[in-house]
Motif scaffolding. Structure first.
Motif, PDB file in Angstrom:
ATOM      1  N   PHE A  15      74.365  10.608  31.711  1.00  0.00           N
ATOM      2  CA  PHE A  15      73.518   9.717  32.497  1.00  0.00           C
ATOM      3  C   PHE A  15      72.051  10.108  32.373  1.00  0.00           C
ATOM      4  CE2 PHE A  15      71.323   8.669  36.459  1.00  0.00           C
ATOM      5  CZ  PHE A  15      71.502   7.295  36.489  1.00  0.00           C
ATOM      6  N   THR A  16      71.772  11.412  32.432  1.00  0.00           N
ATOM      7  CA  THR A  16      70.393  11.897  32.301  1.00  0.00           C
ATOM      8  C   THR A  16      69.804  11.514  30.955  1.00  0.00           C
ATOM      9  OG1 THR A  16      70.835  13.756  33.780  1.00  0.00           O
ATOM     10  CG2 THR A  16      68.965  13.976  32.294  1.00  0.00           C
ATOM     11  N   LEU A  17      70.555  11.742  29.895  1.00  0.00           N
ATOM     12  CA  LEU A  17      70.051  11.419  28.554  1.00  0.00           C
ATOM     13  C   LEU A  17      69.827   9.916  28.382  1.00  0.00           C
ATOM     14  CD1 LEU A  17      72.255  13.840  26.434  1.00  0.00           C
ATOM     15  CD2 LEU A  17      69.835  14.089  27.023  1.00  0.00           C
ATOM     16  N   LEU A  18      70.776   9.103  28.845  1.00  0.00           N
ATOM     17  CA  LEU A  18      70.623   7.655  28.723  1.00  0.00           C
ATOM     18  C   LEU A  18      69.470   7.132  29.568  1.00  0.00           C
ATOM     19  CD1 LEU A  18      74.355   6.496  28.654  1.00  0.00           C
ATOM     20  CD2 LEU A  18      72.730   6.558  26.756  1.00  0.00           C
ATOM     21  N   TRP A  19      69.328   7.628  30.787  1.00  0.00           N
ATOM     22  CA  TRP A  19      68.250   7.184  31.662  1.00  0.00           C
ATOM     23  C   TRP A  19      66.896   7.540  31.062  1.00  0.00           C
ATOM     24  CZ3 TRP A  19      64.101   9.107  34.337  1.00  0.00           C
ATOM     25  CH2 TRP A  19      63.558   8.291  35.331  1.00  0.00           C
ATOM     26  N   THR A  20      66.778   8.773  30.558  1.00  0.00           N
ATOM     27  CA  THR A  20      65.512   9.209  29.959  1.00  0.00           C
ATOM     28  C   THR A  20      65.185   8.381  28.715  1.00  0.00           C
ATOM     29  OG1 THR A  20      65.908  11.436  30.803  1.00  0.00           O
ATOM     30  CG2 THR A  20      64.254  11.207  29.082  1.00  0.00           C
ATOM     31  N   ALA A  21      66.172   8.149  27.853  1.00  0.00           N
ATOM     32  CA  ALA A  21      65.943   7.342  26.651  1.00  0.00           C
ATOM     33  C   ALA A  21      65.551   5.911  27.020  1.00  0.00           C
ATOM     34  CB  ALA A  21      67.197   7.346  25.784  1.00  0.00           C
ATOM     35  N   TRP A  22      66.217   5.347  28.021  1.00  0.00           N
ATOM     36  CA  TRP A  22      65.889   3.988  28.448  1.00  0.00           C
ATOM     37  C   TRP A  22      64.466   3.922  28.991  1.00  0.00           C
ATOM     38  CZ3 TRP A  22      67.405  -0.813  27.897  1.00  0.00           C
ATOM     39  CH2 TRP A  22      66.911  -1.777  28.762  1.00  0.00           C
ATOM     40  N   MET A  23      64.053   4.884  29.785  1.00  0.00           N
ATOM     41  CA  MET A  23      62.702   4.878  30.340  1.00  0.00           C
ATOM     42  C   MET A  23      61.647   5.049  29.248  1.00  0.00           C
ATOM     43  SD  MET A  23      62.650   4.257  33.530  1.00  0.00           S
ATOM     44  CE  MET A  23      64.047   3.182  33.480  1.00  0.00           C
ATOM     45  N   MET A  24      61.943   5.848  28.235  1.00  0.00           N
ATOM     46  CA  MET A  24      61.002   6.000  27.120  1.00  0.00           C
ATOM     47  C   MET A  24      60.884   4.684  26.342  1.00  0.00           C
ATOM     48  SD  MET A  24      61.751   9.705  25.525  1.00  0.00           S
ATOM     49  CE  MET A  24      61.305  11.193  26.363  1.00  0.00           C
ATOM     50  N   TRP A  25      62.014   4.032  26.072  1.00  0.00           N
ATOM     51  CA  TRP A  25      61.999   2.777  25.349  1.00  0.00           C
ATOM     52  C   TRP A  25      61.308   1.684  26.148  1.00  0.00           C
ATOM     53  CZ3 TRP A  25      64.468  -1.967  26.255  1.00  0.00           C
ATOM     54  CH2 TRP A  25      64.392  -2.876  25.195  1.00  0.00           C
ATOM     55  N   TRP A  26      61.590   1.613  27.431  1.00  0.00           N
ATOM     56  CA  TRP A  26      61.025   0.594  28.301  1.00  0.00           C
ATOM     57  C   TRP A  26      59.525   0.788  28.478  1.00  0.00           C
ATOM     58  CZ3 TRP A  26      59.478   0.725  33.707  1.00  0.00           C
ATOM     59  CH2 TRP A  26      59.299  -0.536  34.253  1.00  0.00           C
ATOM     60  N   GLY A  27      59.079   2.058  28.594  1.00  0.00           N
ATOM     61  CA  GLY A  27      57.658   2.343  28.770  1.00  0.00           C
ATOM     62  C   GLY A  27      56.842   2.072  27.516  1.00  0.00           C
ATOM     63  N   GLY A  28      57.424   2.290  26.359  1.00  0.00           N
ATOM     64  CA  GLY A  28      56.753   2.010  25.111  1.00  0.00           C
ATOM     65  C   GLY A  28      55.769   3.071  24.652  1.00  0.00           C
ATOM     66  N   SER A  29      55.453   4.035  25.476  1.00  0.00           N
ATOM     67  CA  SER A  29      54.509   5.087  25.102  1.00  0.00           C
ATOM     68  C   SER A  29      55.287   6.352  24.732  1.00  0.00           C
ATOM     69  CB  SER A  29      53.564   5.386  26.268  1.00  0.00           C
ATOM     70  OG  SER A  29      52.759   6.493  25.967  1.00  0.00           O
TER      71      SER A  29
END
Length: 102
Positions: A15-29
């Motif tokens: 869950f931690t890895l998926l959440w972090t990856a999703w937030m990085m992708w969503w943020g775009g930076s």
């Protein structure tokens, strides 16, 4: 690690890895500051998810209720006027799982 908690801990890591990856992708930076901040936030979110799921599963009876208590204290049944449930305390950092009293 105790065996009943192993799938829960693995789930928290995923869950931690998926959440972090999703937030990085969503943020775009993908700057280094953004990656570090999101990694720290992901670790906090994963830990909070683990604690919430563990509490809920214990509450539903799907996990054994384990209380960590200090060592060297007598049996709670030997204290007059004090119930066994009020005698059980949780103490982090110990591995002793005996019941305590006065």
């Amino acid at each position: 690690m105790t065996r009943p908690l192993l799938p829960l801990k693995a789930g928290a890591i995923i869950f931690t890895l998926l959440w972090t990856a999703w937030m990085m992708w969503w943020g775009g930076s993908f700057s280094s500051a953004s990656v570090v901040i999101l990694a720290l936030c992901g670790a906090a979110v994963g830990y909070l998810w683990y604690r919430a799921m563990r509490w809920q599963f214990e509450r539903m009876g799907m996990l054994p209720l384990v209380r960590m208590i200090p060592q060297g204290l007598p049996d709670p049944g030997s204290c007059p006027g004090r119930s066994a449930s009020s005698a059980v305390r949780r103490r982090a950092g110990t591995r002793n799982r005996e019941r305590i009293s006065c």
